[in-house]
Design a protein around this motif. Structure first.
Motif, short mmCIF file in Angstrom:
data_model
loop_
_atom_site.label_atom_id
_atom_site.label_comp_id
_atom_site.label_asym_id
_atom_site.label_seq_id
_atom_site.Cartn_x
_atom_site.Cartn_y
_atom_site.Cartn_z
N GLY A 105 -2.64 3.86 -3.15
CA GLY A 105 -1.93 3.34 -4.31
C GLY A 105 -1.53 1.90 -4.09
O GLY A 105 -1.00 1.54 -3.05
N LEU A 106 -1.82 1.04 -5.08
CA LEU A 106 -1.50 -0.38 -5.01
C LEU A 106 -0.78 -0.76 -6.30
O LEU A 106 -1.40 -1.19 -7.27
N HIS A 107 0.54 -0.58 -6.31
CA HIS A 107 1.31 -0.83 -7.52
C HIS A 107 1.33 -2.32 -7.86
O HIS A 107 1.48 -3.17 -6.99
N SER A 108 1.22 -2.61 -9.14
CA SER A 108 1.14 -4.01 -9.55
C SER A 108 2.52 -4.60 -9.79
O SER A 108 3.53 -3.89 -9.83
N PHE A 109 2.56 -5.91 -9.97
CA PHE A 109 3.79 -6.63 -10.28
C PHE A 109 4.24 -6.31 -11.70
O PHE A 109 5.41 -6.18 -11.98
N THR A 169 0.82 -1.21 0.00
CA THR A 169 0.00 0.00 0.00
C THR A 169 0.86 1.26 0.00
O THR A 169 1.93 1.30 0.59
N MET A 170 0.36 2.28 -0.67
CA MET A 170 1.00 3.60 -0.71
C MET A 170 -0.06 4.64 -0.44
O MET A 170 -1.10 4.67 -1.11
N ILE A 200 -5.98 1.69 -7.74
CA ILE A 200 -6.05 2.86 -6.86
C ILE A 200 -7.40 2.88 -6.14
O ILE A 200 -8.46 2.79 -6.77
N GLY A 201 -7.33 2.97 -4.82
CA GLY A 201 -8.54 3.15 -4.03
C GLY A 201 -8.75 4.63 -3.74
O GLY A 201 -7.82 5.31 -3.31
N ILE A 202 -9.93 5.11 -4.00
CA ILE A 202 -10.24 6.53 -3.80
C ILE A 202 -11.16 6.69 -2.60
O ILE A 202 -12.21 6.05 -2.51
N ASN A 203 -10.75 7.53 -1.69
CA ASN A 203 -11.54 7.84 -0.50
C ASN A 203 -12.93 8.39 -0.91
O ASN A 203 -13.04 9.14 -1.87
N PRO A 204 -14.01 8.00 -0.21
CA PRO A 204 -15.35 8.45 -0.60
C PRO A 204 -15.50 9.97 -0.68
O PRO A 204 -16.24 10.47 -1.54
N ILE A 205 -14.83 10.72 0.19
CA ILE A 205 -14.93 12.18 0.14
C ILE A 205 -14.31 12.69 -1.16
O ILE A 205 -14.88 13.53 -1.86
N ILE A 225 -2.84 12.43 -7.25
CA ILE A 225 -2.85 10.96 -7.22
C ILE A 225 -1.94 10.41 -8.31
O ILE A 225 -1.08 9.55 -8.07
N GLY A 226 -2.11 10.91 -9.54
CA GLY A 226 -1.33 10.40 -10.66
C GLY A 226 0.16 10.62 -10.48
O GLY A 226 0.97 9.70 -10.67
N LYS A 227 0.55 11.83 -10.09
CA LYS A 227 1.97 12.13 -9.92
C LYS A 227 2.58 11.35 -8.76
O LYS A 227 3.76 10.99 -8.79
#
Length: 386
Positions: free
Chosen positions: A361-365, A241-242, A282-287, A259-261
């Motif tokens: 952020g959840l970077h993939s393999f 996780t990031m 990418i998980g985005i907070n509800p707010i 988020i992107g940068k």
């Protein structure tokens, strides 16, 4: 007290079972469907945990001894034949319902979680997921899972505060059951079959969380990615996780730029010359999601904006790295390298608590594609009604 436990890593397969009539179901016909080897051990959690480490079955945390009685009780709460093959692991070993249940018992997973575990194993066993590489690599990667549908609440899968870890829920035991299957059936052992340099806490209990569908301005992840409505699980590979914190931005584009940068950094696998393809989860907070949706209603537009910012100028890389990436045709006409080939490869879902403006952020393999599978059968009525 000395008892017999069922060996979790036995790969014995009794093909003759297939010839037996199944008309009376998995609990009838006076047939012993369990084929795994029985081993004598102590019916004490501390003693069995030590015993399991000696045998190479354990993960270092306390384990419930998988006695025949416990395994049969777990099976009796579901409607699956123990010898049903769910998937073949990277070494071609068969992952049967029996093997799944044995490891689920050891992890302390609830009886009602079997169908979710089965769907998760089906998802990561697909050829496109490339489980062999995820298990064997030097990276700290592991499969993580996002759950959709009513099963989230039925099994208390967290999707609000602390959803990526730290919530006191049996979802932790479900994730751990999947990890024990990776060890005992898929054969992932650090330093032996896995060359992971550092490893990850995710290799103990994985990440198993839900999407907060009720707070999302977009359709659920499983529906958007695979057209699967209702109960479903999406598997993806991640390095961990990031956190992305942004207490300054006020509009959609500004949040998405941050988020992107933030997720685009040179050492991420997605910018490595050895990984020519990558997704970004990418998980985005509800707010944040609510603010973003005011400016960009379409999820495709959101993906497009994040994708644009999740890139690096080619001259930001060292010369040798840049030459390798250029040889792969990954430097675009604008002189930038993008984290994923296309905007659609930015995998978005809504989750997290309401206490602040964050993204996950959840970077993939790099070589494994996310896979979505329906949770084929309903959660048993007893728990669904609670």
């Amino acid at each position: 007290m000395s008892i017999h436990v069922i060996k979790p890593s036995s790969r014995k397969n009794n093909a003759a079972k297939a010839l037996v009539s199944r008309d009376c179901g998995p609990t009838g016909c006076e047939v012993d469907w369990l084929t795994s080897i029985r081993v004598e051990a102590e019916d004490d959690i501390t003693a069995f945990t030590d015993f399991s480490l000696e045998k190479g079955w354990g993960d270092g945390l306390p384990l419930v001894p998988p006695t025949e009685s416990r395994v049969r009780t777990f099976l009796s709460g579901n409607d699956r034949y123990p010898d049903e093959i769910i998937a073949r692991m990277p070494d071609s070993s068969e992952c049967t319902v029996e093997k799944i249940v044995i490891n689920a018992v050891m992890a302390g997973a609830p009886v009602e979680s079997l169908e979710l575990i089965i769907a998760a194993i089906e998802a990561i066993a697909e050829p496109d997921f490339e489980l062999y590489g995820v298990n064997a690599t030097t990276a700290p990667v592991f499969p993580a899972f996002v759950v959709n549908g009513p099963v989230r609440d039925a099994l208390n899968i967290p999707y609000s505060y602390g959803c990526a870890g730290g919530v006191a829920t049996k979802a932790n035991a479900i994730g751990r059951a999947i990890r024990l299957i990776m060890r005992n059936v898929a054969g992932q052992v650090a330093g032996t079959t896995s060359q992971t340099t550092f490893g990850s806490p995710g290799r103990l209990a994985s990440i198993l969380m839900g999407e907060w569908e009720e707070k999302s301005p977009w359709a659920p992840l499983a529906e958007r990615r695979a057209g699967v409505e209702g109960n479903a699980v999406t598997a993806f590979s991640t390095m961990g996780t990031m956190n992305v914190l942004d207490t300054t931005s006020t509009g959609a584009d500004a949040f998405l730029e941050m988020i992107g940068k933030s997720v685009a950094y040179p050492g991420a696998n997605c910018f490595s010359p050895s990984m020519e393809y990558s997704e970004m989860t990418i998980g985005i907070n509800p707010i944040c999601a609510a603010i973003i949706a005011k400016g960009l209603r379409s999820i495709e537009d959101v993906q497009e904006v994040i994708w644009k910012y999740a890139s690096l100028p080619a001259d930001f890389l060292q010369a040798y790295h840049r030459e390798q990436v250029e040889a792969q045709g990954r430097i675009r006409e604008d002189g930038r390298i993008y984290a994923t080939p296309e905007p659609k490869d930015i995998v978005l879902f809504v989750c997290g608590g309401l206490g602040g403006l964050h993204a996950l952020g959840l970077h993939s393999f790099g070589s494994s594609l996310s896979q979505t599978r329906p949770i084929a059968r309903a959660v048993p009525a007893a728990i669904a009604a609670e």
